[in-house]
Design a protein around this motif. Structure first.
Motif, PDB file in Angstrom:
ATOM      1  N   MET A 302      54.530  -1.412-109.468  1.00 20.86           N
ATOM      2  CA  MET A 302      53.629  -2.359-109.369  1.00 20.86           C
ATOM      3  C   MET A 302      53.495  -3.429-107.695  1.00 20.86           C
ATOM      4  N   LEU A 303      54.181  -3.958-107.931  1.00 24.04           N
ATOM      5  CA  LEU A 303      53.929  -4.769-106.551  1.00 24.04           C
ATOM      6  C   LEU A 303      53.942  -4.188-105.679  1.00 24.04           C
ATOM      7  N   GLU A 304      54.347  -3.472-105.496  1.00 28.58           N
ATOM      8  CA  GLU A 304      54.665  -3.200-104.435  1.00 28.58           C
ATOM      9  C   GLU A 304      53.167  -2.431-103.669  1.00 28.58           C
ATOM     10  N   ASP A 305      52.945  -1.771-104.510  1.00 29.59           N
ATOM     11  CA  ASP A 305      51.263  -0.889-104.391  1.00 29.59           C
ATOM     12  C   ASP A 305      50.140  -2.129-104.315  1.00 29.59           C
ATOM     13  N   TYR A 306      50.135  -3.303-105.143  1.00 28.49           N
ATOM     14  CA  TYR A 306      49.298  -4.122-105.711  1.00 28.49           C
ATOM     15  C   TYR A 306      49.558  -5.395-104.493  1.00 28.49           C
ATOM     16  N   LEU A 307      50.838  -5.675-104.109  1.00 26.64           N
ATOM     17  CA  LEU A 307      50.982  -6.783-103.101  1.00 26.64           C
ATOM     18  C   LEU A 307      50.170  -6.125-101.272  1.00 26.64           C
ATOM     19  N   LEU A 308      51.462  -4.983-101.253  1.00 25.02           N
ATOM     20  CA  LEU A 308      51.786  -4.655 -99.895  1.00 25.02           C
ATOM     21  C   LEU A 308      50.918  -3.445 -99.428  1.00 25.02           C
ATOM     22  N   GLY A 309      49.606  -2.994-100.145  1.00 26.30           N
ATOM     23  CA  GLY A 309      48.949  -2.146-100.156  1.00 26.30           C
ATOM     24  C   GLY A 309      47.421  -2.749 -99.970  1.00 26.30           C
ATOM     25  N   GLY A 310      46.972  -3.972-100.650  1.00 29.22           N
ATOM     26  CA  GLY A 310      46.762  -4.528-100.967  1.00 29.22           C
ATOM     27  C   GLY A 310      46.235  -5.271 -99.487  1.00 29.22           C
ATOM     28  N   LEU A 311      47.346  -5.931 -98.833  1.00 24.81           N
ATOM     29  CA  LEU A 311      47.287  -6.223 -97.328  1.00 24.81           C
ATOM     30  C   LEU A 311      46.791  -5.450 -96.618  1.00 24.81           C
ATOM     31  N   ILE A 312      47.882  -4.322 -96.582  1.00 26.00           N
ATOM     32  CA  ILE A 312      47.117  -3.091 -95.803  1.00 26.00           C
ATOM     33  C   ILE A 312      45.770  -2.422 -96.031  1.00 26.00           C
ATOM     34  N   THR A 313      44.771  -2.324 -97.286  1.00 25.21           N
ATOM     35  CA  THR A 313      43.446  -2.242 -97.363  1.00 25.21           C
ATOM     36  C   THR A 313      42.786  -3.396 -96.678  1.00 25.21           C
ATOM     37  N   ALA A 315      43.808  -5.465 -94.187  1.00 23.95           N
ATOM     38  CA  ALA A 315      43.867  -4.818 -93.078  1.00 23.95           C
ATOM     39  C   ALA A 315      43.220  -4.327 -92.310  1.00 23.95           C
ATOM     40  N   LEU A 316      42.707  -3.389 -92.972  1.00 20.26           N
ATOM     41  CA  LEU A 316      42.288  -1.680 -91.943  1.00 20.26           C
ATOM     42  C   LEU A 316      40.505  -1.440 -92.934  1.00 20.26           C
ATOM     43  N   LEU A 317      40.047  -2.291 -93.571  1.00 21.73           N
ATOM     44  CA  LEU A 317      39.054  -2.718 -93.631  1.00 21.73           C
ATOM     45  C   LEU A 317      38.079  -2.442 -92.718  1.00 21.73           C
ATOM     46  N   LEU A 322      34.262   1.401 -89.110  1.00 17.77           N
ATOM     47  CA  LEU A 322      33.819   2.260 -88.470  1.00 17.77           C
ATOM     48  C   LEU A 322      34.024   3.525 -89.045  1.00 17.77           C
ATOM     49  N   ILE A 323      34.996   4.487 -89.213  1.00 19.74           N
ATOM     50  CA  ILE A 323      34.933   5.484 -89.504  1.00 19.74           C
ATOM     51  C   ILE A 323      33.531   6.578 -90.711  1.00 19.74           C
ATOM     52  N   ALA A 324      33.525   5.648 -91.210  1.00 23.40           N
ATOM     53  CA  ALA A 324      32.170   5.801 -92.279  1.00 23.40           C
ATOM     54  C   ALA A 324      30.436   5.812 -91.272  1.00 23.40           C
ATOM     55  N   LEU A 325      30.925   4.897 -90.252  1.00 17.94           N
ATOM     56  CA  LEU A 325      30.046   4.832 -89.370  1.00 17.94           C
ATOM     57  C   LEU A 325      29.661   6.089 -88.965  1.00 17.94           C
ATOM     58  N   GLU A 392      42.499   9.992 -95.141  1.00 13.79           N
ATOM     59  CA  GLU A 392      43.506   9.772 -96.334  1.00 13.79           C
ATOM     60  C   GLU A 392      43.372   8.208 -97.026  1.00 13.79           C
ATOM     61  N   LEU A 393      42.649   7.331 -95.920  1.00  8.19           N
ATOM     62  CA  LEU A 393      42.570   5.836 -96.318  1.00  8.19           C
ATOM     63  C   LEU A 393      41.968   5.427 -97.417  1.00  8.19           C
ATOM     64  N   PRO A 394      40.722   6.439 -97.722  1.00  4.86           N
ATOM     65  CA  PRO A 394      39.611   5.980 -99.143  1.00  4.86           C
ATOM     66  C   PRO A 394      41.199   5.873 -99.857  1.00  4.86           C
ATOM     67  N   GLN A 395      42.705   6.847 -99.989  1.00 10.65           N
ATOM     68  CA  GLN A 395      42.712   6.811-100.997  1.00 10.65           C
ATOM     69  C   GLN A 395      44.372   5.453-101.687  1.00 10.65           C
ATOM     70  N   LEU A 396      43.344   4.635 -99.816  1.00 12.20           N
ATOM     71  CA  LEU A 396      44.347   2.857-101.009  1.00 12.20           C
ATOM     72  C   LEU A 396      43.032   2.255-101.776  1.00 12.20           C
ATOM     73  N   PHE A 397      42.085   3.029-102.076  1.00 12.76           N
ATOM     74  CA  PHE A 397      41.413   2.080-102.921  1.00 12.76           C
ATOM     75  C   PHE A 397      41.842   2.872-104.554  1.00 12.76           C
TER      76      PHE A 397
END
Length: 496
Positions: A302-313, A315-317, A322-325, A392-397
Motif C-alpha cells: 500500500m505504501l509503495e502504491d500511494y507514496l511512489l504512485g503519488g510521486l509519479i502521478t 510528476a506526470l500531470l 498535454l496528451i489530453a489537449l 495507460e497513464l490515467p490508470q495512475l488514478f
C-alpha cells in the motif's frame, strides 16, 4: 537442529539410506551446538528491535558527523531535530523491512536479497519525510545520504550474522510405512544443510510391511537417547486415523524436553511452502493456496502504491494535460476511455485510459474486439499513445483510488475472449491471478507478453507469468519490474 523420525510400518526392502548411529549415547561436541542455536534463535526473534536500535543510533551518529564536518549548515538544534525525526521513522522500519518470505539462500547473499528492495522503499519514505519537513538540500541531504548508506551497511551485517548457516537441527522420526518414507525422502532433499536425521524409531518391530527405511530402534531407545544428547524435534509420521497410537506416543515422549510435532499428511506434495493457520483460533488448517500479500506485506504494498504512485502521478500531470489537449484537438469525443475490467477478489472496476480510437456513442462494451495491428479504429494521436504506452497513464488514478497497484497482473476486460472462449474456460487457474490487485505493469508485460492474445498458448504464457508473480511477490520484485518496464516501453514490442 536434530530431527527424529518415528515410522509406523517397518517392513519391505531396506534402502541404502543411512542414518547416524542413534544408540550411541555418548555426549559429543554437537551437544554444545544447542547453545549456539538458542543464541541465534533469540537474536532472530529480537531482529526487528535490533534494527530499530541500529537505525536510530546511526541517524544520531550521522547527524553528529555532518555537524562536525559542516558546522555552518548543521547546528546542534538541527542535528537534534533530524535525529529525533529519524528515530521516529526507525520505529516504523520493521513494518517495511520484514516483508519477504524466507528463502533457501543463507548468509550475506540472502540478507542482501531480502533487505535491498524493502530498504529502497524505506529510503523513499525517509526522503519524502525530509521533503515534507521543509529541508531537502545542503546539510540535511548529506545527513540523509550518510544515514541511509551507513544504516544499510550495518543492517546487512546484522542480518548476515542472524541468517548465516545455523547449526543443523537434530530430528528424530517415529513411525513406519509410506508416510515415513515420504518424510525421509523429503528430508533427504535438504542435503544435510540444516537438518540432521538421527534415525527412524518404532515399537512394532514384528509387524510386516513395505517400509523403505531401516528402523533405528524402538521408542524406548529414542527416549534413552534423548536423555544423553540434544534432540530438537521429534516428528510423528503416522496416519491421522491412528489417534490412539499418537496419543500414547505423545504421553511417552513428554518425558523428554523435546518439541514433538505431527508430520503433515501432504508432505509428498510439491508445494513451495504450506503454512499452518488457525480457523476460528482453534482449528489448525494447512494453507495450500493463499493470498500472498498479507499483514506487513500488504502495508508495504500500500505504501509503495500511494507514496511512489503519488510521486509519479504528480510528476506526470503536465504530460497528461498535454496528451489530453492533443486528443481533444485530434478527434471528437471524450479524453478518457473507461472499460470494465476484472479486479482483486474476482471483482470488477472501471479502468481509465486515454482514448486512442474513434469515439462512437453507440459502441457496446459487451461484444469486445481485441485491437489488431493497423486497426482502422485507432486515431493518429492514439497510434502514438499506444506505441509508447502513454495511453495507460490515467490508470495512475486507479492506483490512487485503491483499485489497482503499480505492479501486478494486468486487468483483463470483462467478457474478453480468446479463440471464441472466455479466459477462465481456457485456463483453469485463471482466477488465481485475482488474489492480488491488478497492476499498471506486471511480470508478463516485461517478458514481452503484452498486446492482444489471439491464441490459447499466448494466454497460457501470460497467465503463467501472472501466477509466478503472485506466488513470489516481494517489494524487490516490484521495483525490478518497474525498472524493466521503462526499458520495455522504450523498445515498444507488441505495442500497437
Amino acid at each position: 537442529m536434530s530431527v527424529v523420525l518415528i515410522d509406523d510400518a517397518m517392513t519391505g526392502p531396506k534402502p541404502s539410506f543411512n542414518v547416524s548411529p542413534p544408540l550411541d549415547c555418548r555426549v559429543d561436541l554437537r551437544a554444545f551446538s544447542a547453545a549456539g542455536r538458542a543464541w541465534r534463535s533469540a537474536l532472530a526473534a529480537m531482529l526487528p528491535l535490533l534494527e530499530i536500535a541500529v537505525l536510530g543510533i546511526t541517524a544520531w551518529i550521522a547527524a553528529l558527523l555532518v555537524r562536525e564536518f559542516n558546522p555552518g549548515g548543521f547546528d546542534a538544534d538541527i542535528a537534534g531535530r533530524y535525529g529525533l525525526l529519524a528515530s521516529s521513522m526507525s520505529l516504523f522500519a520493521p513494518f517495511v523491512l520484514h516483508i519477504r518470505r524466507p528463502g533457501s539462500v543463507r548468509g550475506r547473499a540472502r540478507a542482501l536479497r531480502e533487505l535491498a528492495g524493502p530498504y529502497v522503499l524505506f529510503g523513499a519514505i525517509a526522503t519524502l519525510a525530509l521533503v515534507l519537513n521543509g529541508d531537502a538540500d545542503g546539510a540535511p541531504v548529506q545527513w540523509l545520504g550518510l544515514w541511509l548508506l551507513a544504516g544499510f551497511a550495518l543492517l546487512l551485517v546484522l542480518r548476515s550474522l542472524v541468517l548465516r548457516a545455523p547449526a543443523r537441527e537434530a530430528v528424530a522420526v517415529v513411525g513406519a510405512g509410506p508416510a515415513t518414507d515420504r518424510l525421509v525422502r523429503h528430508l533427504q532433499r535438504r542435503d544435510g544443510r540444516d537438518v540432521e536425521l538421527i534415525g527412524v524409531f518404532d515399537d512394532r518391530s514384528t509387524r510386516g510391511g513395505n517400509g523403505a527405511v531401516v528402523r533405528s530402534g524402538s521408542v524406548a531407545s529414542l527416549i534413552e537417547l534423548g536423555r544423553h544428547r540434544p534432540i530438537d524435534l521429534v516428528l510423528i509420521a503416522l496416519p491421522d486415523h491412528a489417534e490412539g497410537r499418537i496419543v500414547d506416543l505423545l504421553k511417552r515422549l513428554k518425558s523428554l524436553a523435546v518439541s514433538v510435532a505431527m508430520c503433515p499428511c501432504g508432505i509428498e506434495l510439491e508445494m513451495p511452502r504450506m503454512p499452518v493457520e488457525y480457523l476460528g483460533n482453534q482449528i489448525p488448517v494447512t494453507l495450500l493456496a493463499e493470498r500472498p500479500i498479507r499483514r506487513g506485506g500488504a502495508v508495504a504494498k500500500m505504501l509503495e502504491d500511494y507514496l511512489l504512485g503519488g510521486l509519479i502521478t504528480l510528476a506526470l500531470l503536465p504530460l497528461m494535460a498535454l496528451i489530453a489537449l492533443a486528443i481533444r484537438l485530434d478527434s471528437p469525443g471524450p479524453v478518457l476511455f473507461r472499460q470494465r475490467r476484472h479486479a482483486w477478489n474476482n471483482g470488477e472496476f472501471d479502468v481509465f485510459k486515454f482514448r486512442s480510437m474513434r469515439w462512437s456513442p453507440r459502441a457496446s462494451g459487451q461484444n469486445l474486439q481485441q485491437t489488431e495491428r493497423g486497426d482502422p479504429r485507432i486515431t493518429r494521436v492514439g497510434r502514438f499513445l499506444r506505441r509508447s504506452s502513454l495511453d495507460e497513464l490515467p490508470q495512475l488514478f486507479n492506483v490512487m483510488r485503491g483499485e489497482m497497484s503499480l505492479v501486478g497482473p494486468r486487468p483483463h476486460a470483462v467478457n474478453m475472449k480468446t479463440e471464441q472462449r472466455l479466459c477462465e474456460e481456457i485456463i483453469e487457474t485463471y482466477a488465481h491471478r485475482h488474489r492480488v490487485k491488478p497492476g499498471l505493469t506486471g511480470l508478463a508485460q516485461v517478458r514481452g507478453y503484452r498486446g492482444a492474445t489471439h491464441t490459447a498458448e499466448q494466454l497460457r504464457l501470460r497467465i503463467e507469468s501472472d501466477l509466478e508473480y503472485v506466488e513470489h511477490w516481494s517489494i524487490w520484485l516490484d521495483l525490478k519490474i518497474l525498472v524493466m518496464t521503462a526499458w520495455t516501453v522504450i523498445r515498444g514490442e507488441n505495442a500497437y
